[in-house]
Design a protein around this motif. Structure first.
Motif, PDB file in Angstrom:
ATOM      1  N   GLY A  46       0.777  -1.236   0.000  1.00 27.53           N
ATOM      2  CA  GLY A  46       0.000   0.000   0.000  1.00 27.53           C
ATOM      3  C   GLY A  46       0.802   1.275   0.000  1.00 27.53           C
ATOM      4  O   GLY A  46       0.231   2.365   0.141  1.00 27.53           O
ATOM      5  N   ASN A  47       2.128   1.182  -0.187  1.00 25.50           N
ATOM      6  CA  ASN A  47       2.932   2.396  -0.263  1.00 25.50           C
ATOM      7  C   ASN A  47       2.846   3.012  -1.650  1.00 25.50           C
ATOM      8  O   ASN A  47       2.684   2.309  -2.646  1.00 25.50           O
ATOM      9  CB  ASN A  47       4.407   2.094   0.046  1.00 25.50           C
ATOM     10  CG  ASN A  47       4.627   1.613   1.459  1.00 25.50           C
ATOM     11  OD1 ASN A  47       5.016   0.468   1.681  1.00 25.50           O
ATOM     12  ND2 ASN A  47       4.378   2.479   2.434  1.00 25.50           N
ATOM     13  N   SER A  78       4.866   6.934   2.508  1.00 33.46           N
ATOM     14  CA  SER A  78       3.529   6.951   3.103  1.00 33.46           C
ATOM     15  C   SER A  78       2.728   8.156   2.618  1.00 33.46           C
ATOM     16  O   SER A  78       1.701   8.495   3.189  1.00 33.46           O
ATOM     17  CB  SER A  78       3.637   6.993   4.631  1.00 33.46           C
ATOM     18  OG  SER A  78       4.359   8.150   5.049  1.00 33.46           O
ATOM     19  N   PHE A  79       3.222   8.805   1.557  1.00 31.10           N
ATOM     20  CA  PHE A  79       2.524   9.954   0.974  1.00 31.10           C
ATOM     21  C   PHE A  79       2.708   9.927  -0.541  1.00 31.10           C
ATOM     22  O   PHE A  79       3.449   9.107  -1.077  1.00 31.10           O
ATOM     23  CB  PHE A  79       3.050  11.273   1.559  1.00 31.10           C
ATOM     24  CG  PHE A  79       4.538  11.457   1.402  1.00 31.10           C
ATOM     25  CD1 PHE A  79       5.078  12.053   0.264  1.00 31.10           C
ATOM     26  CD2 PHE A  79       5.413  11.027   2.396  1.00 31.10           C
ATOM     27  CE1 PHE A  79       6.438  12.214   0.122  1.00 31.10           C
ATOM     28  CE2 PHE A  79       6.790  11.199   2.267  1.00 31.10           C
ATOM     29  CZ  PHE A  79       7.298  11.787   1.114  1.00 31.10           C
ATOM     30  N   ASP A  80       2.043  10.819  -1.231  1.00 29.84           N
ATOM     31  CA  ASP A  80       2.065  10.846  -2.694  1.00 29.84           C
ATOM     32  C   ASP A  80       3.426  11.330  -3.184  1.00 29.84           C
ATOM     33  O   ASP A  80       3.897  12.391  -2.781  1.00 29.84           O
ATOM     34  CB  ASP A  80       0.957  11.783  -3.181  1.00 29.84           C
ATOM     35  CG  ASP A  80       0.777  11.722  -4.686  1.00 29.84           C
ATOM     36  OD1 ASP A  80       1.090  10.671  -5.270  1.00 29.84           O
ATOM     37  OD2 ASP A  80       0.324  12.726  -5.270  1.00 29.84           O
ATOM     38  N   ILE A  81       4.070  10.548  -4.069  1.00 30.78           N
ATOM     39  CA  ILE A  81       5.358  10.936  -4.642  1.00 30.78           C
ATOM     40  C   ILE A  81       5.306  10.810  -6.157  1.00 30.78           C
ATOM     41  O   ILE A  81       4.470  10.111  -6.711  1.00 30.78           O
ATOM     42  CB  ILE A  81       6.532  10.095  -4.082  1.00 30.78           C
ATOM     43  CG1 ILE A  81       6.298   8.596  -4.356  1.00 30.78           C
ATOM     44  CG2 ILE A  81       6.736  10.361  -2.616  1.00 30.78           C
ATOM     45  CD1 ILE A  81       7.479   7.726  -3.958  1.00 30.78           C
ATOM     46  N   HIS A  82       6.265  11.483  -6.837  1.00 34.19           N
ATOM     47  CA  HIS A  82       6.265  11.496  -8.299  1.00 34.19           C
ATOM     48  C   HIS A  82       7.643  11.207  -8.890  1.00 34.19           C
ATOM     49  O   HIS A  82       7.768  11.129 -10.116  1.00 34.19           O
ATOM     50  CB  HIS A  82       5.756  12.847  -8.813  1.00 34.19           C
ATOM     51  CG  HIS A  82       4.385  13.196  -8.312  1.00 34.19           C
ATOM     52  ND1 HIS A  82       3.234  12.648  -8.838  1.00 34.19           N
ATOM     53  CD2 HIS A  82       3.983  14.017  -7.306  1.00 34.19           C
ATOM     54  CE1 HIS A  82       2.183  13.124  -8.199  1.00 34.19           C
ATOM     55  NE2 HIS A  82       2.609  13.953  -7.264  1.00 34.19           N
ATOM     56  N   THR A  83       8.663  11.050  -8.055  1.00 38.21           N
ATOM     57  CA  THR A  83      10.009  10.784  -8.560  1.00 38.21           C
ATOM     58  C   THR A  83      10.632   9.628  -7.773  1.00 38.21           C
ATOM     59  O   THR A  83      10.222   9.357  -6.636  1.00 38.21           O
ATOM     60  CB  THR A  83      10.925  12.016  -8.405  1.00 38.21           C
ATOM     61  OG1 THR A  83      11.246  12.211  -7.016  1.00 38.21           O
ATOM     62  CG2 THR A  83      10.248  13.267  -8.949  1.00 38.21           C
ATOM     63  N   ALA A 228      15.227  -2.169  12.537  1.00 35.03           N
ATOM     64  CA  ALA A 228      14.313  -2.430  11.429  1.00 35.03           C
ATOM     65  C   ALA A 228      13.417  -1.205  11.264  1.00 35.03           C
ATOM     66  O   ALA A 228      13.264  -0.393  12.187  1.00 35.03           O
ATOM     67  CB  ALA A 228      13.479  -3.678  11.701  1.00 35.03           C
ATOM     68  N   TYR A 229      12.826  -1.085  10.067  1.00 34.25           N
ATOM     69  CA  TYR A 229      12.062   0.119   9.740  1.00 34.25           C
ATOM     70  C   TYR A 229      10.700  -0.259   9.181  1.00 34.25           C
ATOM     71  O   TYR A 229      10.498  -1.358   8.662  1.00 34.25           O
ATOM     72  CB  TYR A 229      12.817   0.961   8.698  1.00 34.25           C
ATOM     73  CG  TYR A 229      14.231   1.295   9.101  1.00 34.25           C
ATOM     74  CD1 TYR A 229      14.519   2.430   9.851  1.00 34.25           C
ATOM     75  CD2 TYR A 229      15.289   0.472   8.736  1.00 34.25           C
ATOM     76  CE1 TYR A 229      15.811   2.734  10.231  1.00 34.25           C
ATOM     77  CE2 TYR A 229      16.592   0.767   9.104  1.00 34.25           C
ATOM     78  CZ  TYR A 229      16.849   1.891   9.858  1.00 34.25           C
ATOM     79  OH  TYR A 229      18.140   2.178  10.233  1.00 34.25           O
ATOM     80  N   ARG A 230       9.778   0.695   9.272  1.00 42.90           N
ATOM     81  CA  ARG A 230       8.459   0.492   8.683  1.00 42.90           C
ATOM     82  C   ARG A 230       8.003   1.792   8.069  1.00 42.90           C
ATOM     83  O   ARG A 230       8.084   2.851   8.691  1.00 42.90           O
ATOM     84  CB  ARG A 230       7.446   0.021   9.719  1.00 42.90           C
ATOM     85  CG  ARG A 230       6.078  -0.305   9.142  1.00 42.90           C
ATOM     86  CD  ARG A 230       5.197  -1.055  10.134  1.00 42.90           C
ATOM     87  NE  ARG A 230       4.766  -0.197  11.243  1.00 42.90           N
ATOM     88  CZ  ARG A 230       3.687   0.583  11.202  1.00 42.90           C
ATOM     89  NH1 ARG A 230       2.924   0.626  10.125  1.00 42.90           N
ATOM     90  NH2 ARG A 230       3.353   1.308  12.252  1.00 42.90           N
ATOM     91  N   VAL A 231       7.548   1.705   6.821  1.00 40.72           N
ATOM     92  CA  VAL A 231       6.954   2.863   6.133  1.00 40.72           C
ATOM     93  C   VAL A 231       5.470   2.572   6.002  1.00 40.72           C
ATOM     94  O   VAL A 231       5.081   1.656   5.269  1.00 40.72           O
ATOM     95  CB  VAL A 231       7.597   3.069   4.748  1.00 40.72           C
ATOM     96  CG1 VAL A 231       6.920   4.250   4.032  1.00 40.72           C
ATOM     97  CG2 VAL A 231       9.100   3.314   4.879  1.00 40.72           C
ATOM     98  N   PRO A 232       4.611   3.290   6.698  1.00 34.53           N
ATOM     99  CA  PRO A 232       3.172   3.007   6.655  1.00 34.53           C
ATOM    100  C   PRO A 232       2.594   3.179   5.246  1.00 34.53           C
ATOM    101  O   PRO A 232       3.178   3.867   4.407  1.00 34.53           O
ATOM    102  CB  PRO A 232       2.578   4.054   7.622  1.00 34.53           C
ATOM    103  CG  PRO A 232       3.724   4.472   8.479  1.00 34.53           C
ATOM    104  CD  PRO A 232       4.932   4.395   7.610  1.00 34.53           C
ATOM    105  N   PRO A 233       1.460   2.546   4.971  1.00 28.48           N
ATOM    106  CA  PRO A 233       0.811   2.702   3.664  1.00 28.48           C
ATOM    107  C   PRO A 233       0.460   4.168   3.392  1.00 28.48           C
ATOM    108  O   PRO A 233       0.234   4.952   4.314  1.00 28.48           O
ATOM    109  CB  PRO A 233      -0.460   1.856   3.788  1.00 28.48           C
ATOM    110  CG  PRO A 233      -0.153   0.885   4.883  1.00 28.48           C
ATOM    111  CD  PRO A 233       0.736   1.613   5.843  1.00 28.48           C
ATOM    112  N   ALA A 234       0.423   4.501   2.111  1.00 28.23           N
ATOM    113  CA  ALA A 234       0.009   5.851   1.729  1.00 28.23           C
ATOM    114  C   ALA A 234      -1.506   5.928   1.673  1.00 28.23           C
ATOM    115  O   ALA A 234      -2.167   4.945   1.342  1.00 28.23           O
ATOM    116  CB  ALA A 234       0.587   6.203   0.346  1.00 28.23           C
ATOM    117  N   PRO A 235      -2.091   7.078   2.004  1.00 28.02           N
ATOM    118  CA  PRO A 235      -3.559   7.237   1.908  1.00 28.02           C
ATOM    119  C   PRO A 235      -4.012   7.022   0.477  1.00 28.02           C
ATOM    120  O   PRO A 235      -3.373   7.460  -0.475  1.00 28.02           O
ATOM    121  CB  PRO A 235      -3.795   8.690   2.349  1.00 28.02           C
ATOM    122  CG  PRO A 235      -2.577   9.047   3.150  1.00 28.02           C
ATOM    123  CD  PRO A 235      -1.438   8.294   2.519  1.00 28.02           C
TER     124      PRO A 235
END
Length: 236
Positions: A46-47, A78-83, A228-235
């Protein structure tokens, strides 16, 4: 990482907003496959993500040389990206040539997962190193994790029917397993994808999956991997 740690989850993983990972090695090291599998698994998680495959020339350069380096970069967040990002936070370098080409772009204090299997005098010469970069201070300023991926992979595949060359080619999956532990990725999507990709080669499917699971277990049980790391899902 390219964004600061926000907090920790209940399991002690550091929660990040965004991470940039770059896989780099010889054109035969399976960096595109490893990168694509991480990408697909991350999409399922969901990222939001963006990728940048970097292929070498079609006329394959000699193994271990700078022109023969292949890379795959992805950024997930966890947010909208374009690059796909600029400086990677994590660099997986499969040989000295990959290290030479991509180390200058690794973010300071970033993580370097370095395959130590190919650091003979000849390997270093091919990569234009006069001295071993592991011993002359070249790697200071980064968090270096040294793993002999070929040795570890051969150990994990001791019972495989593949020959040693075939086993060694699974080292990209061992490295992928390490990263799956580091970034809390589910191995199930990759297990399905590998089973489908090599459906007519049962021994190859088994070897790749055993190598990946062994890499995950190695990271989980080895003290050098303390975070260890975690990147939450993006909305959505």
């Amino acid at each position: 990482m390219d964004t600061p740690v926000r907090s920790k989850d209940a399991d002690g993983r550091e929660i990040l907003d965004s991470v940039v990972i770059r896989f780099a090695g010889d054109s035969g090291d399976g960096m595109q496959l490893a990168g694509m599998q991480f990408t697909q698994t991350t999409a399922v998680a969901g990222n939001d993500l963006a990728t940048f495959p970097d292929f070498p020339a079609e006329i394959r350069a000699p193994a271990g040389t700078l022109p023969g380096v292949s890379a795959f970069q992805l950024r997930f967040s966890s947010f909208d990206i374009h690059t796909p990002g600029d400086a990677p936070d994590v660099l997986v370098a499969m040989n000295p040539a990959a290290l030479k080409v991509h180390l200058p772009e690794l973010r300071k204090d970033g993580i370097l997962l370095l395959n130590t299997a190919s650091f003979s005098a000849l390997d270093l010469k091919k990569a234009k190193y006069e001295k071993d970069p592991r011993t002359d201070g070249t790697l200071s300023g980064w968090r270096v994790i040294e793993v002999d991926l070929e040795k570890r992979t051969l150990e994990a595949l001791a019972n495989s029917k593949l020959d040693n060359r075939g086993k060694e080619r699974c080292k990209n999956m061992y490295a992928l397993g390490i990263l799956y532990w580091m970034f809390h990725r589910d191995m199930a999507p990759t297990e399905k994808a590998i089973a489908a990709k090599f459906a007519k080669k049962a021994d190859l499917v088994e070897a790749n999956l055993v190598a990946m699971r062994a890499g995950y277990a190695y990271a989980e049980t080895t003290e050098v991997f303390q975070t260890a790391y975690r990147v939450p899902p993006a909305p959505m």
